[in-house]
Scaffold this motif. Structure first.
Motif, mmCIF file in Angstrom:
data_model
loop_
_atom_site.group_PDB
_atom_site.id
_atom_site.type_symbol
_atom_site.label_atom_id
_atom_site.label_comp_id
_atom_site.label_asym_id
_atom_site.label_seq_id
_atom_site.Cartn_x
_atom_site.Cartn_y
_atom_site.Cartn_z
ATOM 1 N N GLY A 27 0.803 -1.221 0.000
ATOM 2 C CA GLY A 27 0.000 0.000 0.000
ATOM 3 C C GLY A 27 0.834 1.268 0.000
ATOM 4 N N LEU A 28 1.860 1.314 0.846
ATOM 5 C CA LEU A 28 2.716 2.502 0.904
ATOM 6 C C LEU A 28 3.499 2.682 -0.391
ATOM 7 C CD1 LEU A 28 3.961 2.253 4.596
ATOM 8 C CD2 LEU A 28 2.411 3.971 3.650
ATOM 9 N N SER A 29 3.916 1.583 -1.010
ATOM 10 C CA SER A 29 4.632 1.686 -2.288
ATOM 11 C C SER A 29 3.729 2.243 -3.381
ATOM 12 C CB SER A 29 5.166 0.313 -2.716
ATOM 13 O OG SER A 29 6.098 -0.155 -1.788
ATOM 14 N N VAL A 30 2.500 1.732 -3.460
ATOM 15 C CA VAL A 30 1.554 2.231 -4.466
ATOM 16 C C VAL A 30 1.243 3.708 -4.229
ATOM 17 C CG1 VAL A 30 -0.846 2.051 -5.274
ATOM 18 C CG2 VAL A 30 0.538 -0.015 -4.984
ATOM 19 N N LEU A 31 0.982 4.077 -2.967
ATOM 20 C CA LEU A 31 0.667 5.482 -2.675
ATOM 21 C C LEU A 31 1.858 6.402 -2.929
ATOM 22 C CD1 LEU A 31 -1.562 5.133 0.493
ATOM 23 C CD2 LEU A 31 -2.273 5.666 -1.831
ATOM 24 N N MET A 36 4.029 10.610 -6.748
ATOM 25 C CA MET A 36 5.064 11.128 -7.655
ATOM 26 C C MET A 36 4.525 11.446 -9.053
ATOM 27 S SD MET A 36 8.539 9.109 -6.625
ATOM 28 C CE MET A 36 7.922 7.452 -6.788
ATOM 29 N N LEU A 37 3.331 10.990 -9.361
ATOM 30 C CA LEU A 37 2.752 11.258 -10.674
ATOM 31 C C LEU A 37 2.092 12.631 -10.683
ATOM 32 C CD1 LEU A 37 1.095 7.810 -11.414
ATOM 33 C CD2 LEU A 37 3.246 8.677 -12.323
ATOM 34 N N ARG A 38 2.612 13.513 -11.481
ATOM 35 C CA ARG A 38 2.083 14.878 -11.531
ATOM 36 C C ARG A 38 0.793 14.978 -12.332
ATOM 37 N NH1 ARG A 38 5.031 18.536 -8.820
ATOM 38 N NH2 ARG A 38 7.223 18.077 -8.618
ATOM 39 N N VAL A 39 0.439 13.938 -13.071
ATOM 40 C CA VAL A 39 -0.774 13.987 -13.888
ATOM 41 C C VAL A 39 -2.036 13.709 -13.062
ATOM 42 C CG1 VAL A 39 0.424 13.371 -16.016
ATOM 43 C CG2 VAL A 39 -0.546 11.566 -14.586
ATOM 44 N N ILE A 40 -1.856 13.221 -11.845
ATOM 45 C CA ILE A 40 -2.998 12.914 -10.983
ATOM 46 C C ILE A 40 -3.553 14.222 -10.421
ATOM 47 C CG2 ILE A 40 -3.704 11.720 -8.890
ATOM 48 C CD1 ILE A 40 -2.541 9.470 -10.170
ATOM 49 N N PRO A 41 -4.852 14.457 -10.534
ATOM 50 C CA PRO A 41 -5.443 15.678 -9.961
ATOM 51 C C PRO A 41 -5.260 15.717 -8.437
ATOM 52 C CG PRO A 41 -6.996 14.587 -11.433
ATOM 53 C CD PRO A 41 -5.831 13.665 -11.262
#
Length: 126
Positions: A27-31, A36-41
């Motif tokens: 879970g912590l790895s996925v989060l 780190m993805l800047r495309v996520i709102p």
């Protein structure tokens, strides 16, 4: 696979601590990757970030209760314990902050200028 040095602080919960650790690390790895993805709102990032607290609790559960090749009190164990405790304290602080009513303010003055606006707020007395 390393053989366990000890069975954690509560040996009867050692098996559950291993499962909790696996869930926490995935879970912590996925989060972390999502963060780190800047495309996520922002609203989605914020919603996902709230899950860090419960995952930190699972990580702490794992640290203190899992059968470990590390001796309780050894330097690597102490580091993991410290990080776990800080994570739990930070999450509790976040929860407590939501219980305290927000400080109310009123707009005292608004002065528009070229390229912006100057806003002055005054705290309301409760």
């Amino acid at each position: 696979m390393a053989s366990p040095f000890g069975l954690g602080i509560l040996p009867e919960l050692a098996g559950r601590g291993s499962t909790a650790g696996l869930i926490a690390i995935i879970g912590l790895s996925v989060l972390t990757l999502v963060a780190m993805l800047r495309v996520i709102p922002y609203r989605i990032w914020k919603a996902s970030h709230i899950l860090m607290g419960p995952l930190s609790l699972l990580a702490a559960f794992h640290t203190f209760l899992v059968a470990s090749p590390l001796a309780v009190g050894a330097a690597p164990w102490a580091l993991m314990a410290g990080v776990s405790i800080v994570g739990v304290i930070a999450w509790c602080q976040t929860l407590l902050r939501k219980l305290v009513p927000a400080r109310l303010v009123e707009v005292e003055r608004v002065i528009p200028f070229d390229g912006g606006v100057d806003v002055t707020f005054r705290s309301k007395k409760n």
